[in-house]
Design a protein around this motif. Structure first.
Motif, mmCIF file in Angstrom:
data_model
loop_
_atom_site.group_PDB
_atom_site.id
_atom_site.type_symbol
_atom_site.label_atom_id
_atom_site.label_comp_id
_atom_site.label_asym_id
_atom_site.label_seq_id
_atom_site.Cartn_x
_atom_site.Cartn_y
_atom_site.Cartn_z
ATOM 1 N N THR A 181 0.565 -11.965 -0.718
ATOM 2 C CA THR A 181 -0.029 -11.202 0.382
ATOM 3 C C THR A 181 0.828 -9.979 0.657
ATOM 4 O OG1 THR A 181 1.164 -12.389 2.150
ATOM 5 C CG2 THR A 181 -0.944 -13.315 1.431
ATOM 6 N N ASN A 182 0.177 -8.910 1.086
ATOM 7 C CA ASN A 182 0.896 -7.683 1.381
ATOM 8 C C ASN A 182 0.226 -6.998 2.574
ATOM 9 O OD1 ASN A 182 3.039 -5.758 0.306
ATOM 10 N ND2 ASN A 182 1.283 -4.390 0.553
ATOM 11 N N THR A 183 1.029 -6.637 3.570
ATOM 12 C CA THR A 183 0.529 -5.960 4.765
ATOM 13 C C THR A 183 1.306 -4.671 4.955
ATOM 14 O OG1 THR A 183 0.071 -8.127 5.752
ATOM 15 C CG2 THR A 183 0.025 -6.228 7.226
ATOM 16 N N VAL A 184 0.597 -3.603 5.293
ATOM 17 C CA VAL A 184 1.200 -2.267 5.377
ATOM 18 C C VAL A 184 0.939 -1.660 6.755
ATOM 19 C CG1 VAL A 184 1.309 0.028 4.320
ATOM 20 C CG2 VAL A 184 0.767 -1.968 2.907
ATOM 21 N N TRP A 185 1.974 -1.023 7.318
ATOM 22 C CA TRP A 185 1.858 -0.322 8.587
ATOM 23 C C TRP A 185 2.312 1.134 8.432
ATOM 24 C CZ3 TRP A 185 4.007 -5.159 8.041
ATOM 25 C CH2 TRP A 185 3.388 -6.224 8.735
ATOM 26 N N LYS A 245 -1.384 -1.122 11.656
ATOM 27 C CA LYS A 245 -1.684 -1.755 10.368
ATOM 28 C C LYS A 245 -2.789 -0.985 9.663
ATOM 29 C CE LYS A 245 -3.499 -5.970 10.171
ATOM 30 N NZ LYS A 245 -3.545 -7.453 10.113
ATOM 31 N N VAL A 246 -2.523 -0.558 8.425
ATOM 32 C CA VAL A 246 -3.487 0.234 7.678
ATOM 33 C C VAL A 246 -4.024 -0.494 6.455
ATOM 34 C CG1 VAL A 246 -2.544 2.435 8.454
ATOM 35 C CG2 VAL A 246 -1.633 1.382 6.368
ATOM 36 N N ASP A 247 -3.415 -1.591 6.073
ATOM 37 C CA ASP A 247 -3.917 -2.318 4.909
ATOM 38 C C ASP A 247 -3.395 -3.739 4.911
ATOM 39 O OD1 ASP A 247 -5.387 -1.965 2.224
ATOM 40 O OD2 ASP A 247 -3.548 -3.005 1.653
ATOM 41 N N SER A 248 -4.239 -4.681 4.461
ATOM 42 C CA SER A 248 -3.824 -6.080 4.296
ATOM 43 C C SER A 248 -4.532 -6.636 3.074
ATOM 44 C CB SER A 248 -4.191 -6.895 5.538
ATOM 45 O OG SER A 248 -3.744 -8.225 5.416
ATOM 46 N N THR A 249 -3.773 -7.112 2.117
ATOM 47 C CA THR A 249 -4.314 -7.564 0.842
ATOM 48 C C THR A 249 -3.805 -8.952 0.506
ATOM 49 O OG1 THR A 249 -4.388 -5.290 0.009
ATOM 50 C CG2 THR A 249 -4.484 -7.035 -1.634
ATOM 51 N N TYR A 305 5.940 4.531 5.297
ATOM 52 C CA TYR A 305 5.191 3.309 5.565
ATOM 53 C C TYR A 305 6.169 2.139 5.597
ATOM 54 C CZ TYR A 305 0.953 5.903 4.243
ATOM 55 O OH TYR A 305 -0.072 6.822 4.174
ATOM 56 N N SER A 306 5.804 1.098 6.311
ATOM 57 C CA SER A 306 6.557 -0.156 6.256
ATOM 58 C C SER A 306 5.616 -1.237 5.749
ATOM 59 C CB SER A 306 7.108 -0.533 7.642
ATOM 60 O OG SER A 306 6.064 -0.636 8.591
ATOM 61 N N ALA A 307 6.159 -2.236 5.090
ATOM 62 C CA ALA A 307 5.312 -3.264 4.478
ATOM 63 C C ALA A 307 6.041 -4.598 4.438
ATOM 64 C CB ALA A 307 4.901 -2.847 3.066
ATOM 65 N N ARG A 308 5.246 -5.654 4.336
ATOM 66 C CA ARG A 308 5.778 -7.009 4.179
ATOM 67 C C ARG A 308 4.997 -7.711 3.072
ATOM 68 N NH1 ARG A 308 4.855 -9.282 9.131
ATOM 69 N NH2 ARG A 308 6.943 -8.673 9.842
ATOM 70 N N SER A 309 5.708 -8.205 2.063
ATOM 71 C CA SER A 309 5.102 -8.943 0.954
ATOM 72 C C SER A 309 5.587 -10.388 0.968
ATOM 73 C CB SER A 309 5.459 -8.305 -0.397
ATOM 74 O OG SER A 309 4.901 -7.008 -0.495
ATOM 75 N N LYS A 310 4.681 -11.315 0.658
ATOM 76 C CA LYS A 310 5.035 -12.736 0.664
ATOM 77 C C LYS A 310 4.379 -13.438 -0.519
ATOM 78 C CE LYS A 310 4.870 -14.899 4.655
ATOM 79 N NZ LYS A 310 4.334 -15.409 5.945
ATOM 80 N N PHE A 311 5.062 -14.478 -1.022
ATOM 81 C CA PHE A 311 4.513 -15.387 -2.019
ATOM 82 C C PHE A 311 4.495 -16.776 -1.390
ATOM 83 C CE2 PHE A 311 5.962 -11.840 -4.486
ATOM 84 C CZ PHE A 311 5.096 -11.758 -5.558
ATOM 85 N N VAL A 312 3.303 -17.364 -1.224
ATOM 86 C CA VAL A 312 3.137 -18.626 -0.511
ATOM 87 C C VAL A 312 2.209 -19.523 -1.312
ATOM 88 C CG1 VAL A 312 2.448 -19.671 1.692
ATOM 89 C CG2 VAL A 312 3.381 -17.362 1.665
ATOM 90 N N ASP A 313 2.410 -20.864 -1.228
ATOM 91 C CA ASP A 313 1.522 -21.788 -1.934
ATOM 92 C C ASP A 313 0.634 -22.552 -0.949
ATOM 93 O OD1 ASP A 313 3.029 -23.835 -0.819
ATOM 94 O OD2 ASP A 313 4.007 -24.419 -2.681
ATOM 95 N N MET A 352 1.851 -0.322 2.162
ATOM 96 C CA MET A 352 1.370 -0.014 0.829
ATOM 97 C C MET A 352 0.551 -1.159 0.338
ATOM 98 S SD MET A 352 3.482 0.447 -2.661
ATOM 99 C CE MET A 352 4.040 -1.191 -2.496
ATOM 100 N N SER A 353 -0.594 -0.827 -0.208
ATOM 101 C CA SER A 353 -1.415 -1.891 -0.761
ATOM 102 C C SER A 353 -0.910 -2.247 -2.128
ATOM 103 C CB SER A 353 -2.876 -1.452 -0.835
ATOM 104 O OG SER A 353 -3.649 -2.448 -1.445
ATOM 105 N N LEU A 354 0.381 -2.554 -2.214
ATOM 106 C CA LEU A 354 0.907 -3.013 -3.486
ATOM 107 C C LEU A 354 0.446 -4.417 -3.686
ATOM 108 C CD1 LEU A 354 4.447 -1.731 -4.209
ATOM 109 C CD2 LEU A 354 2.331 -1.281 -5.354
ATOM 110 N N ALA A 355 -0.828 -4.605 -3.779
ATOM 111 C CA ALA A 355 -1.334 -5.891 -4.092
ATOM 112 C C ALA A 355 -0.907 -6.143 -5.515
ATOM 113 C CB ALA A 355 -2.837 -5.887 -3.962
#
Length: 248
Positions: A172-176, A181-185, A218-226, A1-4
C-alpha cells in the motif's frame, strides 16, 4: 507519490487522475486462489514474479487501511501443511506447484513467515535505473528521490520469503502534498512460499503529473502487510517533482 511497488500496464497522473479524494485503487497480480478438489492451471494462477519523507508532521494521522477483518484458520508449520491430506493426490500436486522446491530442513517447525524487502528501483524509459537506498532501520533521511514532471516511470522491488508461507501479501502507498492526501494505492501481490531466490515485482508504468501545481514536495508512506495484518515494512519518506531529473 503513487509509487504503487504488475500485471497489465497502465498510465495515470499521480493522484490527479480524477478519483475522489481518498478513493483507493486496487490492483491484483500473481495471487494464488485456494485449492479446488480438482486443481487446474487456471486455479493455480500465473503471476509475473521471477525467482531469481522524513518529518513526522508531514504525514496525516488518519488510518489509511479500512479493510474489514478476515477470519483466518489456525497457523501450522510448513511441514505440517505438507503432511496434511497427503493421501489426496490432487491436493498433493497443488501443494507441489504452489511451494516449488522448499528445503524443509531450513523451514523447520516455524509458524510465522519472514518477509524481507531487499531493494527499491525506479525505472524510466531512456534513463538508468534509480536505486533507492533502503535504511535497515527507520526512514530515509531528507529527500529520498526526485522525479521529472510529465515523465513515465515504474517502481520495481525484490523481496525474500523465509520460514513459512506468507498469505495475501500486499503493498500500500499513500501520498500527501501540503498535508492533503492526493493518492492512495493498494497492490495485492499474492501468496508466496519460502525459497532461496528472491521474488521480483514491477509495478505498472505511470506518468508523473506536470504543471505549476504538480511540482513541489510530497510525503508518502509505503507498507507491506499480509492477511494476518503483519507489517513487514513501513517506510515514511519525501520526494520531489521538478522540471528536470536531479543531476547524477
Amino acid at each position: 507519490m503513487s509509487l504503487a511497488v504488475g500485471a497489465a500496464s497502465s498510465s495515470k497522473n499521480m493522484g490527479f487522475d480524477g478519483r475522489n479524494d481518498g478513493e483507493e485503487e486496487t490492483r491484483v497480480s500473481g495471487s494464488l486462489p485456494p485449492p479446488s478438489p480438482t486443481p487446474t492451471e487456471e486455479a493455480l494462477g500465473k503471476g509475473d514474479y521471477s525467482r531469481q519523507m522524513s518529518e513526522t508532521s508531514l504525514y496525516a494521522t488518519e488510518e489509511e487501511d479500512d479493510d474489514s477483518e478476515i477470519e483466518l484458520g489456525p497457523k501450522c508449520s510448513l511441514k505440517e501443511q505438507l503432511e496434511k491430506d497427503k493421501e489426496d493426490e490432487s491436493l498433493r500436486r497443488w501443494k507441489e506447484q504452489l511451494l516449488g522446491k522448499v528445503d524443509l530442513d531450513s523451514v523447520g517447525e516455524t509458524l510465522e513467515p519472514d518477509v524481507k524487502i531487499l531493494n527499491f528501483h525506479i525505472l524510466s524509459p531512456g534513463r538508468p535505473e534509480l536505486v533507492l537506498p533502503l535504511p535497515e532501520a527507520g526512514n530515509p533521511k531528507g529527500l529520498w528521490f526526485t522525479l521529472k514532471e510529465g515523465s513515465p516511470y515504474s517502481l520495481k522491488f525484490s523481496f525474500k520469503v523465509n520460514n513459512n508461507i506468507v498469505s495475501g501479501l500486499k503493498y500500500t502507498n499513500t501520498v500527501w502534498k501540503t498535508g492533503v492526501k492526493v493518492d492512495s494505492t493498494k497492490e495485492m501481490l499474492g501468496t508466496f512460499s519460502p525459497q532461496a531466490e528472491p521474488y521480483t515485482h514491477e509495478m505498472p508504468e505511470e506518468t508523473t503529473p506536470s504543471g505549476m501545481f504538480a511540482r513541489g514536495s510530497y510525503s508518502a508512506r509505503s507498507k507491506f502487510v499480509d492477511d494476518d495484518n503483519t507489517c513487514y515494512l513501513e517506510i515514511n519518506y519525501t520526494f520531489d517533482i521538478r522540471r528536470e531529473w536531479a543531476s547524477t
